[in-house]
Motif scaffolding. Structure first.
Motif, PDB file in Angstrom:
ATOM      1  N   THR A 168      -5.159  11.606  -3.593  1.00 30.03           N
ATOM      2  CA  THR A 168      -4.033  11.803  -2.675  1.00 30.03           C
ATOM      3  C   THR A 168      -3.990  13.202  -2.069  1.00 30.03           C
ATOM      4  O   THR A 168      -3.091  13.487  -1.274  1.00 30.03           O
ATOM      5  N   LYS A 169      -4.943  14.041  -2.436  1.00 31.07           N
ATOM      6  CA  LYS A 169      -4.932  15.421  -1.963  1.00 31.07           C
ATOM      7  C   LYS A 169      -5.086  15.473  -0.437  1.00 31.07           C
ATOM      8  O   LYS A 169      -5.959  14.832   0.141  1.00 31.07           O
ATOM      9  N   GLY A 170      -4.240  16.251   0.227  1.00 39.00           N
ATOM     10  CA  GLY A 170      -4.325  16.422   1.675  1.00 39.00           C
ATOM     11  C   GLY A 170      -3.860  15.227   2.474  1.00 39.00           C
ATOM     12  O   GLY A 170      -4.145  15.124   3.674  1.00 39.00           O
ATOM     13  N   THR A 171      -3.169  14.272   1.848  1.00 40.30           N
ATOM     14  CA  THR A 171      -2.702  13.084   2.562  1.00 40.30           C
ATOM     15  C   THR A 171      -1.195  12.949   2.406  1.00 40.30           C
ATOM     16  O   THR A 171      -0.561  13.598   1.568  1.00 40.30           O
ATOM     17  N   ASP A 172      -0.646  12.079   3.260  1.00 38.57           N
ATOM     18  CA  ASP A 172       0.752  11.700   3.111  1.00 38.57           C
ATOM     19  C   ASP A 172       0.852  10.208   3.349  1.00 38.57           C
ATOM     20  O   ASP A 172      -0.159   9.511   3.459  1.00 38.57           O
TER      21      ASP A 172
ATOM     22  N   ALA B 145       0.827  -1.205   0.000  1.00 41.38           N
ATOM     23  CA  ALA B 145       0.000   0.000   0.000  1.00 41.38           C
ATOM     24  C   ALA B 145       0.863   1.258   0.000  1.00 41.38           C
ATOM     25  O   ALA B 145       0.547   2.234  -0.688  1.00 41.38           O
ATOM     26  N   LYS B 146       1.966   1.223   0.748  1.00 41.90           N
ATOM     27  CA  LYS B 146       2.851   2.382   0.770  1.00 41.90           C
ATOM     28  C   LYS B 146       3.488   2.616  -0.601  1.00 41.90           C
ATOM     29  O   LYS B 146       3.613   3.757  -1.066  1.00 41.90           O
ATOM     30  N   ARG B 147       3.893   1.534  -1.262  1.00 42.20           N
ATOM     31  CA  ARG B 147       4.507   1.679  -2.582  1.00 42.20           C
ATOM     32  C   ARG B 147       3.486   2.150  -3.618  1.00 42.20           C
ATOM     33  O   ARG B 147       3.817   2.961  -4.496  1.00 42.20           O
ATOM     34  N   MET B 148       2.282   1.641  -3.524  1.00 40.23           N
ATOM     35  CA  MET B 148       1.253   2.077  -4.463  1.00 40.23           C
ATOM     36  C   MET B 148       0.910   3.546  -4.248  1.00 40.23           C
ATOM     37  O   MET B 148       0.597   4.263  -5.199  1.00 40.23           O
ATOM     38  N   TYR B 149       0.992   3.992  -3.018  1.00 41.85           N
ATOM     39  CA  TYR B 149       0.759   5.411  -2.757  1.00 41.85           C
ATOM     40  C   TYR B 149       1.859   6.254  -3.394  1.00 41.85           C
ATOM     41  O   TYR B 149       1.588   7.300  -4.001  1.00 41.85           O
ATOM     42  N   GLY B 150       3.103   5.787  -3.274  1.00 39.27           N
ATOM     43  CA  GLY B 150       4.196   6.485  -3.939  1.00 39.27           C
ATOM     44  C   GLY B 150       4.025   6.487  -5.449  1.00 39.27           C
ATOM     45  O   GLY B 150       4.312   7.486  -6.129  1.00 39.27           O
ATOM     46  N   GLN B 151       3.531   5.360  -5.988  1.00 39.01           N
ATOM     47  CA  GLN B 151       3.269   5.293  -7.420  1.00 39.01           C
ATOM     48  C   GLN B 151       2.173   6.285  -7.820  1.00 39.01           C
ATOM     49  O   GLN B 151       2.247   6.904  -8.888  1.00 39.01           O
ATOM     50  N   SER B 152       1.179   6.444  -6.982  1.00 37.01           N
ATOM     51  CA  SER B 152       0.101   7.397  -7.273  1.00 37.01           C
ATOM     52  C   SER B 152       0.638   8.824  -7.323  1.00 37.01           C
ATOM     53  O   SER B 152       0.241   9.618  -8.184  1.00 37.01           O
ATOM     54  N   LEU B 153       1.539   9.147  -6.397  1.00 39.51           N
ATOM     55  CA  LEU B 153       2.134  10.489  -6.411  1.00 39.51           C
ATOM     56  C   LEU B 153       2.941  10.713  -7.697  1.00 39.51           C
ATOM     57  O   LEU B 153       2.863  11.783  -8.319  1.00 39.51           O
ATOM     58  N   ALA B 154       3.721   9.688  -8.115  1.00 39.55           N
ATOM     59  CA  ALA B 154       4.486   9.810  -9.361  1.00 39.55           C
ATOM     60  C   ALA B 154       3.553   9.912 -10.563  1.00 39.55           C
ATOM     61  O   ALA B 154       3.821  10.666 -11.510  1.00 39.55           O
ATOM     62  N   ASN B 155       2.463   9.175 -10.532  1.00 42.20           N
ATOM     63  CA  ASN B 155       1.497   9.232 -11.632  1.00 42.20           C
ATOM     64  C   ASN B 155       0.855  10.615 -11.711  1.00 42.20           C
ATOM     65  O   ASN B 155       0.590  11.130 -12.808  1.00 42.20           O
ATOM     66  N   ASN B 156       0.626  11.225 -10.553  1.00 43.52           N
ATOM     67  CA  ASN B 156       0.079  12.582 -10.552  1.00 43.52           C
ATOM     68  C   ASN B 156       1.023  13.554 -11.267  1.00 43.52           C
ATOM     69  O   ASN B 156       0.592  14.411 -12.048  1.00 43.52           O
ATOM     70  N   GLU B 157       2.307  13.391 -10.991  1.00 43.34           N
ATOM     71  CA  GLU B 157       3.282  14.257 -11.650  1.00 43.34           C
ATOM     72  C   GLU B 157       3.312  14.008 -13.154  1.00 43.34           C
ATOM     73  O   GLU B 157       3.424  14.951 -13.948  1.00 43.34           O
TER      74      GLU B 157
ATOM     75  N   ALA C  11      -2.829   8.454   4.310  1.00 43.51           N
ATOM     76  CA  ALA C  11      -3.573   7.989   3.138  1.00 43.51           C
ATOM     77  C   ALA C  11      -4.539   6.878   3.552  1.00 43.51           C
ATOM     78  O   ALA C  11      -4.159   5.971   4.307  1.00 43.51           O
ATOM     79  N   PRO C  12      -5.797   6.914   3.065  1.00 44.43           N
ATOM     80  CA  PRO C  12      -6.793   5.921   3.503  1.00 44.43           C
ATOM     81  C   PRO C  12      -6.376   4.479   3.260  1.00 44.43           C
ATOM     82  O   PRO C  12      -6.560   3.618   4.131  1.00 44.43           O
ATOM     83  N   GLU C  13      -5.820   4.191   2.076  1.00 47.49           N
ATOM     84  CA  GLU C  13      -5.450   2.806   1.790  1.00 47.49           C
ATOM     85  C   GLU C  13      -4.308   2.332   2.683  1.00 47.49           C
ATOM     86  O   GLU C  13      -4.249   1.154   3.074  1.00 47.49           O
ATOM     87  N   ILE C  14      -3.419   3.275   3.060  1.00 44.96           N
ATOM     88  CA  ILE C  14      -2.335   2.899   3.964  1.00 44.96           C
ATOM     89  C   ILE C  14      -2.863   2.708   5.387  1.00 44.96           C
ATOM     90  O   ILE C  14      -2.457   1.790   6.107  1.00 44.96           O
ATOM     91  N   LYS C  15      -3.783   3.564   5.814  1.00 47.22           N
ATOM     92  CA  LYS C  15      -4.377   3.413   7.153  1.00 47.22           C
ATOM     93  C   LYS C  15      -5.152   2.104   7.263  1.00 47.22           C
ATOM     94  O   LYS C  15      -5.132   1.452   8.311  1.00 47.22           O
TER      95      LYS C  15
END
Length: 390
Positions: free
Chosen positions: A227-231, A122-134, A235-239
């Protein structure tokens, strides 16, 4: 004959005058004295009893229908599994937090490893989401640049169309005078058609670039909204993955069962090798240093009993040589009959009034309990001082 009988009767009468009556043991002259003495004894006893009730008996109430009780702790595992080790037996004193038994933890370890892997994923997918946003933001910017290019191409095509239109108009005006050949006019017409097509193509390209830019920007906004307003901590999926990891870790910890309170083990019902289910009873721990007494007083003796009054108690376990002191802390919400499995139905059938008993809770002195420990269920005699401070 008649005289003899008469004389005999007179003699009998004379003899009876100086002797007790026939069938009487006590002489008539002493009977009155004895009855008066007996009456005096009864009167004195009544006065003494009345004085006792007034000066002593009315100051306290007592009962021998009293029993030791306690807030027992039921030990129940919060996870299922096979019992691998039991470290205590019945009657054994235990401390709070002491290890009682273990449950096989292989399944819980596997579940914990899986939850840990899901958390890392979940943490890696969150990082992937941030990169995808960029990446989506860069694509949206590139589409915006394509709009500028398409707009410039449209301007050039418009200029070419204007020139081709002007050339064709001029040559077409001179075609009747013979100054312009048919071939030249045809070439001008073809150039005009080509410029017109290029203009339409440039205009379509501009519209397509604008539509692509809007779509790219919307995709960017949709991705950013996740991912807005999360870290990485919020992040919900990480929580969610973290919560599942914590639950798996807690299940593993629960394979080691410890004493919730200090006391004595009772009613142990588990054995090594037994499969035990979540919530099933394993044993009971009795807090022998925090016991109290439930004294069942008759209802007609409770009129002056109040919470806070002092009480003196003795136990059949130690006899009258050991006295316990306590205080009344409260009354039960109903009689024993009211809470029985089959309550009395006095509204129907024949009815005989029976004096009811109401449990009164008496708190015992902790130091006296430590000096002379009691056990749940022991019989007690309790006396409440009605004149004590409340």
């Amino acid at each position: 004959m008649t005289d003899t009988n008469t004389g005999g009767g007179a003699g009998s009468g004379a003899g009876a005058e100086g002797a007790p009556e026939k069938g009487s043991v006590i002489h008539k002259s002493k009977r009155k004295t004895l009855l008066m003495g007996l009456g005096g004894v009864v009167a004195v006893a009544a006065v003494l009893w009345g004085g006792y009730e007034f000066f002593i008996g009315s100051r306290s109430v007592s009962t021998d229908n009293a029993y030791v009780a306690g807030e027992n702790a039921d030990v129940t595992p919060l996870t299922s599994g096979r019992v691998t080790e039991v470290l205590v037996t019945d009657t054994q004193p235990v401390r709070k937090g002491q290890l009682l038994f273990r449950i096989e933890d292989k399944d819980q370890k596997i579940a914990l490893a899986e939850a840990e892997a899901n958390l890392e994923r979940a943490k890696r997918m969150y990082g992937q989401s941030l990169a995808n946003n960029e990446a989506l933001a860069a694509a949206a910017d590139a589409n915006q640049a394509q709009i500028d290019t398409a707009r410039a191409n449209l301007q050039a095509a418009r200029a070419d169309l204007t020139k081709a239109t002007s050339d064709f108009t001029r040559r077409n005006a001179l075609a009747g005078s013979g100054a312009v050949s048919t071939e030249e006019l045809t070439s001008a017409k073809q150039a005009l058609d080509s410029a017109q097509a290029a203009f339409e193509q440039a205009r379509a390209a501009l519209k397509q670039a604008q539509a692509s830019a809007v779509s790219a920007r919307q995709q960017e906004q949709a991705a950013v909204a996740l991912t807005k307003g999360t870290d990485v901590e919020t992040a919900p999926e990480i929580k969610l993955a973290q919560a599942r990891y914590d639950a798996a870790k807690l299940d593993l910890e629960r394979t080691v069962v410890r004493a919730p309170i200090a006391g004595v083990v009772a009613q142990r019902s588990i054995q090594v090798g037994q499969k035990i289910q979540n919530g099933s009873p394993a044993m009971v721990i009795v807090p022998v240093d925090k016991l109290y007494v439930d004294a069942n007083f008759k209802e007609d003796k409770l009129g002056q009993v109040r919470a806070g009054q002092s009480a003196t108690l003795t136990s059949d376990f130690y006899g009258g040589d050991v006295e316990y002191h306590g205080k009344v802390v409260g009354f039960s919400g109903g009689t024993g009959a009211a809470f029985s499995l089959i309550p009395a139905q006095n509204a129907t059938g024949n009815w005989i009034k029976v004096v009811q008993r109401l449990p009164v809770r008496i708190e015992l002195d902790q130091d006296e309990l430590k000096a002379h420990p009691l056990r749940v269920g022991l019989s007690m005699e309790a006396e409440i001082d009605l004149t004590s401070e409340r």
